[in-house]
Design an enzyme around this catalytic site. Structure first.
Site, mmCIF file in Angstrom:
data_model
loop_
_atom_site.group_PDB
_atom_site.id
_atom_site.type_symbol
_atom_site.label_atom_id
_atom_site.label_comp_id
_atom_site.label_asym_id
_atom_site.label_seq_id
_atom_site.Cartn_x
_atom_site.Cartn_y
_atom_site.Cartn_z
ATOM 1 N N TRP A 11 7.462 38.775 -16.499
ATOM 2 C CA TRP A 11 7.532 39.823 -15.467
ATOM 3 C C TRP A 11 7.562 41.228 -16.063
ATOM 4 O O TRP A 11 7.507 42.215 -15.344
ATOM 5 C CB TRP A 11 8.778 39.617 -14.595
ATOM 6 C CG TRP A 11 8.674 38.492 -13.605
ATOM 7 C CD1 TRP A 11 7.627 37.615 -13.451
ATOM 8 C CD2 TRP A 11 9.645 38.138 -12.614
ATOM 9 N NE1 TRP A 11 7.904 36.735 -12.432
ATOM 10 C CE2 TRP A 11 9.146 37.041 -11.895
ATOM 11 C CE3 TRP A 11 10.908 38.642 -12.266
ATOM 12 C CZ2 TRP A 11 9.838 36.419 -10.854
ATOM 13 C CZ3 TRP A 11 11.615 38.028 -11.233
ATOM 14 C CH2 TRP A 11 11.077 36.940 -10.537
ATOM 15 N N HIS A 97 6.181 40.094 -28.601
ATOM 16 C CA HIS A 97 5.110 40.431 -27.654
ATOM 17 C C HIS A 97 4.413 41.711 -28.129
ATOM 18 O O HIS A 97 5.061 42.612 -28.676
ATOM 19 C CB HIS A 97 5.699 40.627 -26.251
ATOM 20 C CG HIS A 97 4.648 40.740 -25.205
ATOM 21 N ND1 HIS A 97 3.959 41.908 -24.981
ATOM 22 C CD2 HIS A 97 4.124 39.824 -24.355
ATOM 23 C CE1 HIS A 97 3.057 41.706 -24.028
ATOM 24 N NE2 HIS A 97 3.146 40.443 -23.630
ATOM 25 N N GLU A 167 -2.038 35.640 -27.878
ATOM 26 C CA GLU A 167 -2.340 36.688 -26.912
ATOM 27 C C GLU A 167 -3.194 37.767 -27.571
ATOM 28 O O GLU A 167 -2.653 38.735 -28.130
ATOM 29 C CB GLU A 167 -1.047 37.324 -26.403
ATOM 30 C CG GLU A 167 -0.181 36.383 -25.611
ATOM 31 C CD GLU A 167 0.565 37.138 -24.513
ATOM 32 O OE1 GLU A 167 0.395 36.758 -23.353
ATOM 33 O OE2 GLU A 167 1.285 38.099 -24.828
HETATM 34 P P1 PGA Z 1 -1.432 39.868 -18.437
HETATM 35 O O1 PGA Z 1 -0.239 39.905 -19.498
HETATM 36 O O2 PGA Z 1 -1.492 38.487 -17.863
HETATM 37 O O3 PGA Z 1 -1.091 40.913 -17.443
HETATM 38 O O4 PGA Z 1 -2.695 40.222 -19.215
HETATM 39 C C1 PGA Z 1 0.017 38.814 -20.339
HETATM 40 C C2 PGA Z 1 1.188 39.104 -21.234
HETATM 41 O O5 PGA Z 1 1.415 40.258 -21.585
HETATM 42 O O6 PGA Z 1 1.949 38.205 -21.600
#
Ligand code: PGA
Length: 255
Positions: A11, A97, A167
Site C-alpha cells: 500500500w 524496495h 521488481e
Molecule cells: P506498482 O508498484 O504495482 O504500482 O508498479 C509495485 C511495487 O512498488 O511494489
C-alpha cells in the site's frame, strides 16, 4: 514448487486515513478468505498495522510491514524494530524496495535488515531489480551483485523464510512506462534462481519463492502467473482498489 501463490499488497503511504484503510482491508479480506490457493499479505503504513490486525481472522490474509530498522532495540528516534512489528502480529516484511533504495538505502543496509528479520522468524521479502534493461544484458550483472550483497551474511539455515521479489525499477510505480513481459520476467527469474544457488545451494535455492512486481493489474495478472515462472506477485497501485485487487486475487486462485 507446490505451494500457494503469494500475493502481496504494497500500500506504500496509502490510503490517507485509517478509516479508508479499514474499508479497503475489509474488502480484501472478503475475497481473500474464500481462496484456497492464495496466501494474501497486506502491507499498510506502520500506524495502521495494529488496528488492521484486530480485523485479521485466520491465516488466509495476514499483515506485512514495508521496512524495519536493523537494531533490535534502543534509542533510535522515529524507527521501528522487528520486535515492535512482531508484537502487533506482523508476519511479513518488505525490504530493499526500490523506493527505499532511492532514498539512499544500500545493499549493506538491506542485508542487515534481512538478517534481523529472518532471525526473528518473519517472512522476509527482499526486493531487487535493475534501473534499466540494456541490450547487452549488463543488467544481469547488476542483479547478481544486488542480490548477493543484499543477502550478505544470510545463512542457509535461516533462508527458509526468505522470499525474493523481482521488481525491475522501470516497471514500478506511476512513472513506469509498462510492465515487464512475462517472457522476460521468466528469464530474470531463472537468472535470480541461479544466483540463489551460488549464494546457498541448489536444494535451498529451489525452495525460495520468487515473485514479480511492477505494474501488475487485473489485465496482465493471468499471463504473469502462467508464463512468468513466478510464485506470486507484489502489487502496488492495483492493490489500492478493492475491486482491482479482488480480481487479481481471484485470478491467482485458479490452478
Ligand atoms: P506498482 O508498484 O504495482 O504500482 O508498479 C509495485 C511495487 O512498488 O511494489
Amino acid at each position: 514448487m507446490n505451494m500457494k501463490k503469494l500475493i502481496i499488497a504494497n500500500w506504500k503511504m496509502n490510503p490517507k486515513t485509517l478509516r479508508e484503510a479499514r474499508a479497503l482491508f475489509s474488502s480484501v479480506k472478503k475475497t481473500a478468505n474464500k481462496l484456497r490457493n492464495v496466501q494474501t499479505v497486506v502491507c499498510p503504513p506502520y500506524p495502521y498495522l495494529a488496528e488492521l490486525q484486530k480485523m485479521v481472522s485466520g491465516h488466509r490474509v495476514v499483515l506485512g510491514a514495508q521496512d524495519v530498522f536493523p537494531e533490535p532495540e534502543g534509542a533510535y528516534t522515529g524507527e521501528v524494530s522487528i520486535s515492535n512489528l512482531k508484537s502487533v502480529g506482523v508476519k511479513y516484511v518488505i525490504l530493499g524496495h526500490s523506493e527505499r533504495r532511492a532514498t539512499g538505502e544500500t545493499n549493506e543496509d538491506v542485508s542487515a535488515k534481512v538478517r534481523v528479520s529472518l532471525k526473528a522468524g518473519i517472512n522476509t521479502i527482499v526486493c531487487v531489480g535493475e534501473k534499466v534493461r540494456d541490450e547487452h544484458a549488463e543488467y544481469l550483472h547488476y542483479l547478481r551483485i544486488e542480490l548477493k550483497e543484499s543477502l550478505h551474511g544470510t545463512t542457509p539455515s535461516s533462508a527458509k523464510k526468505l522470499i525474493i521479489a523481482y521488481e525491475p525499477i522501470w516497471a514500478v510505480g506511476k512513472n513506469a512506462k509498462k510492465a515487464d513481459t512475462p517472457k522476460e520476467t521468466e528469464e530474470s527469474i531463472l537468472f535470480l534462481r541461479k544466483v540463489l544457488v551460488e549464494v546457498f545451494n541448489k536444494k535451498i535455492a529451489l525452495n525460495i519463492p520468487i515473485i514479480y512486481g511492477g505494474s501488475v493489474n487485473p489485465k496482465n495478472v493471468k499471463s504473469f502467473l502462467k508464463e512468468g515462472g513466478i510464485d506470486g506477485l507484489l502489487v502496488g497501485r492495483a492493490s489500492l482498489n478493492g475491486l482491482s485487487f479482488g480480481k487479481i486475487l481471484k485470478e491467482s486462485d485458479k490452478k
